[in-house]
Design an enzyme around this catalytic site. Structure first.
Site, PDB file in Angstrom:
ATOM      1  N   THR A 160       0.817  -1.217   0.000  1.00  0.00           N
ATOM      2  CA  THR A 160       0.000   0.000   0.000  1.00  0.00           C
ATOM      3  C   THR A 160       0.849   1.266   0.000  1.00  0.00           C
ATOM      4  OG1 THR A 160      -1.159  -1.316   1.683  1.00  0.00           O
ATOM      5  CG2 THR A 160      -2.168   0.779   1.064  1.00  0.00           C
ATOM      6  N   HIS A 213      -8.054  -0.091   4.035  1.00  0.00           N
ATOM      7  CA  HIS A 213      -7.826  -1.539   4.038  1.00  0.00           C
ATOM      8  C   HIS A 213      -9.158  -2.292   4.053  1.00  0.00           C
ATOM      9  CE1 HIS A 213      -3.549  -1.438   4.297  1.00  0.00           C
ATOM     10  NE2 HIS A 213      -3.491  -0.907   5.495  1.00  0.00           N
ATOM     11  N   LYS A 365      11.708  -5.948   4.634  1.00  0.00           N
ATOM     12  CA  LYS A 365      12.627  -6.505   3.639  1.00  0.00           C
ATOM     13  C   LYS A 365      12.269  -6.079   2.224  1.00  0.00           C
ATOM     14  CE  LYS A 365      14.456 -10.627   5.847  1.00  0.00           C
ATOM     15  NZ  LYS A 365      14.526 -12.085   5.767  1.00  0.00           N
ATOM     16  N   GLY A 366      10.984  -5.881   2.002  1.00  0.00           N
ATOM     17  CA  GLY A 366      10.540  -5.413   0.685  1.00  0.00           C
ATOM     18  C   GLY A 366      10.885  -6.345  -0.455  1.00  0.00           C
TER      19      GLY A 366
HETATM   20  S1  PPS Z   1       0.462  -1.359   5.617  1.00  0.00           S
HETATM   21  O1  PPS Z   1       0.924  -1.264   6.995  1.00  0.00           O
HETATM   22  O2  PPS Z   1      -0.634  -2.315   5.531  1.00  0.00           O
HETATM   23  O3  PPS Z   1       0.095  -0.073   5.041  1.00  0.00           O
HETATM   24  O4  PPS Z   1       1.700  -1.968   4.831  1.00  0.00           O
HETATM   25  P1  PPS Z   1       1.906  -1.957   3.263  1.00  0.00           P
HETATM   26  O5  PPS Z   1       2.489  -0.688   2.858  1.00  0.00           O
HETATM   27  O6  PPS Z   1       0.685  -2.424   2.582  1.00  0.00           O
HETATM   28  O7  PPS Z   1       2.977  -3.118   3.081  1.00  0.00           O
HETATM   29  C1  PPS Z   1       4.217  -3.093   3.707  1.00  0.00           C
HETATM   30  C2  PPS Z   1       5.122  -4.011   2.950  1.00  0.00           C
HETATM   31  O8  PPS Z   1       5.484  -3.369   1.714  1.00  0.00           O
HETATM   32  C3  PPS Z   1       6.891  -3.245   1.664  1.00  0.00           C
HETATM   33  N1  PPS Z   1       7.286  -2.029   0.937  1.00  0.00           N
HETATM   34  C4  PPS Z   1       8.034  -2.040  -0.161  1.00  0.00           C
HETATM   35  N2  PPS Z   1       8.557  -3.055  -0.868  1.00  0.00           N
HETATM   36  C5  PPS Z   1       9.319  -2.720  -1.935  1.00  0.00           C
HETATM   37  N3  PPS Z   1       9.577  -1.472  -2.305  1.00  0.00           N
HETATM   38  C6  PPS Z   1       9.077  -0.426  -1.634  1.00  0.00           C
HETATM   39  N4  PPS Z   1       9.341   0.814  -2.000  1.00  0.00           N
HETATM   40  C7  PPS Z   1       8.255  -0.701  -0.503  1.00  0.00           C
HETATM   41  N5  PPS Z   1       7.609   0.075   0.388  1.00  0.00           N
HETATM   42  C8  PPS Z   1       7.021  -0.756   1.249  1.00  0.00           C
HETATM   43  C9  PPS Z   1       7.293  -3.198   3.136  1.00  0.00           C
HETATM   44  O9  PPS Z   1       8.655  -3.399   3.301  1.00  0.00           O
HETATM   45  C10 PPS Z   1       6.411  -4.285   3.689  1.00  0.00           C
HETATM   46  O10 PPS Z   1       6.812  -5.584   3.294  1.00  0.00           O
HETATM   47  P2  PPS Z   1       7.839  -6.509   4.092  1.00  0.00           P
HETATM   48  O11 PPS Z   1       7.801  -7.823   3.402  1.00  0.00           O
HETATM   49  O12 PPS Z   1       7.353  -6.596   5.498  1.00  0.00           O
HETATM   50  O13 PPS Z   1       9.152  -5.855   3.995  1.00  0.00           O
END
Ligand code: PPS
Length: 418
Positions: A160, A213, A365-366
């Site tokens: 998100t 959400h 971790k993304g």
């Molecule tokens: S929330 O709290 O529901 O709003 O979280 P949400 O933003 O939906 O999801 C968080 C996960 O997205 C990853 N994330 C990213 N991944 C790659 N690139 C970018 N730029 C990025 N920004 C947010 C974030 O790290 C969370 O995943 P995980 O697997 O926990 O790292």
């Protein structure tokens, strides 16, 4: 307790005072001893404490005229205190029961979620919702969205934040300075959250950027009538559950959740995590993916083909981006840059005591496939079975390693994790 004390008082007035005094004398033998020591140690001080329990001997031989008064007073205070405490407790219980009944009349039922010690959880229309959303349900239903509004909707932990930042840049002619000057939650508020709150969101100028959400079926009624643009982002359930687990632990001051991964995994599987069921959330948007006002994206596609996905989003929003603008967006929204950007990394969670920094980061971790570092073979099978069963009539598929494939049953977790 209060009644017992009151009984003692009645006994006091009806029977010989000495009988009660003897009773206290036994119980307060230690007090007497302490009292004596206190008297010798603090003689000059003692006169001021004439009414103190310490400077009297509660024995049958003590017939001081003040003695019953002191004891009566002590008992009276204790009785009043107990009554007051009991009264408060009773009122609190009654109010709680009343709130529960009122919610039940509206079809909202309190749930017991093992491990979730602080945050109240409820079921509404078969969706698991946290207390703060339940408190806003009426306002959410009535919220007036317009055709100009742009929504990002997702199941939590599906990308998100990443998508929000991309959309913000597209909408502001790639104004990275503006993006860095305010928290994302201020620029792109979360509809059902307490801050800034629906009343504030209503005042925002059009076109508003909104995050939610909520599943499609719980979005405001006006969404169906006014058809705002909705960009939905889905993520494979295995990475969602891992990311969600760390997130709920991160929010320890709010959730008090410190269970193990296997326990959280079971909550996810049994639709007991916030906004669950995950599969229904995704399905509701997947089934509407061809609607003119809905764009369905996946985290894995955004990861694999950031450039192409940004193009899709821009086109959906009626914008054209130059190569240079796209490069700026890609760079600004890279995982590394968003993680160190205070406007996007949710560091304010820590500042406001919502998150426990010892438990990790919002931006973790993304990547795609971290689930393989957490799942057992059994968990993997359980999720595959759940996905297979729930989507048995659907043509949706999920990527678990960055490429789409129907089923990963043929590979072991070790192979996938490589
Ligand atoms: S929330 O709290 O529901 O709003 O979280 P949400 O933003 O939906 O999801 C968080 C996960 O997205 C990853 N994330 C990213 N991944 C790659 N690139 C970018 N730029 C990025 N920004 C947010 C974030 O790290 C969370 O995943 P995980 O697997 O926990 O790292």
């Amino acid at each position: 307790m209060a009644f017992r004390l009151y009984g003692h008082m009645r006994q006091w007035s009806l029977q010989n005072q000495c009988v009660l005094a003897r009773h206290f004398s036994k119980q307060n033998h230690l007090f007497n001893k302490l009292g004596k020591q206190f008297q010798t140690l603090h003689k000059p001080f003692r006169t001021k404490l004439d009414c103190s329990l310490y400077n009297r001997r509660w024995t049958t031989t003590n017939t001081s005229s003040q003695q019953p008064t002191v004891r009566t007073q002590a008992l009276l205070y204790a009785t009043y205190g107990s009554f007051a405490l009991g009264g408060f407790l009773l009122i609190a219980i009654l109010l709680r029961e009343l709130k529960k009944k009122r919610l039940q009349w509206r079809g909202i039922f309190e749930m017991k979620v093992p491990g979730m010690k602080r945050l109240g959880m409820y079921k509404y229309k078969d969706v698991t919702l946290p207390e703060f959303v339940v408190n806003e349900l009426e306002n959410i239903e009535k919220f007036e969205t317009t055709a100009d509004d742009i929504w990002v909707v997702s199941f939590p932990r599906s990308g998100t934040t990443w998508l929000q930042e991309i959309i913000y840049l597209i909408q502001t002619n790639v104004n990275t300075q503006r993006a860095q000057s305010k928290f994302l939650d201020t620029r792109f508020p979360y509809l059902e959250f307490m801050t800034p709150g629906i009343k504030e969101i209503e005042k925002m100028p059009s076109p508003r950027l909104l995050k939610s959400h909520l599943p499609y079926s719980l979005l405001p009624r006006s969404v169906q009538d006014n058809k705002p643009k909705i960009i939905y982002i889905a993520r494979n359930p295995k990475d969602v559950v891992v990311s969600y687990y760390y997130f709920v632990r991160l929010l320890y001051p709010v959730t008090r959740y410190d269970g193990e991964f296997k326990d959280f995994f079971n909550l996810f599987l049994h639709d007991k995590v916030m906004y669950a069921p995950w599969w229904r959330h995704v399905e509701e948007f997947w089934d509407r993916r061809h609607d003119d006002n809905i764009l369905f994206l996946t985290y894995e596609d955004l990861k694999k083909d950031t450039d192409g996905t940004i193009d899709k989003v821009a086109k959906f929003l009626g914008k054209t981006l130059t190569r240079e603008q796209k490069d700026i967006i890609i760079n600004h929204c890279s995982f590394e840059n968003m993680k160190k950007n205070p406007a996007t990394n949710h560091f304010w969670f820590e500042t406001y005591g919502v998150a426990d920094p010892k438990k990790g980061d919002f931006m973790r971790k993304g990547c795609v496939g971290d689930w393989a570092n957490h799942f057992t073979e059994e968990m993997n099978q359980q999720i595959n079975q759940m996905v297979g069963y729930k989507f048995r009539n659907s043509d949706i598929s999920f990527a678990y390693r960055g490429t789409h494939f129907e089923s990963d049953n043929s590979e072991t977790i070790e192979q996938i994790a490589k």
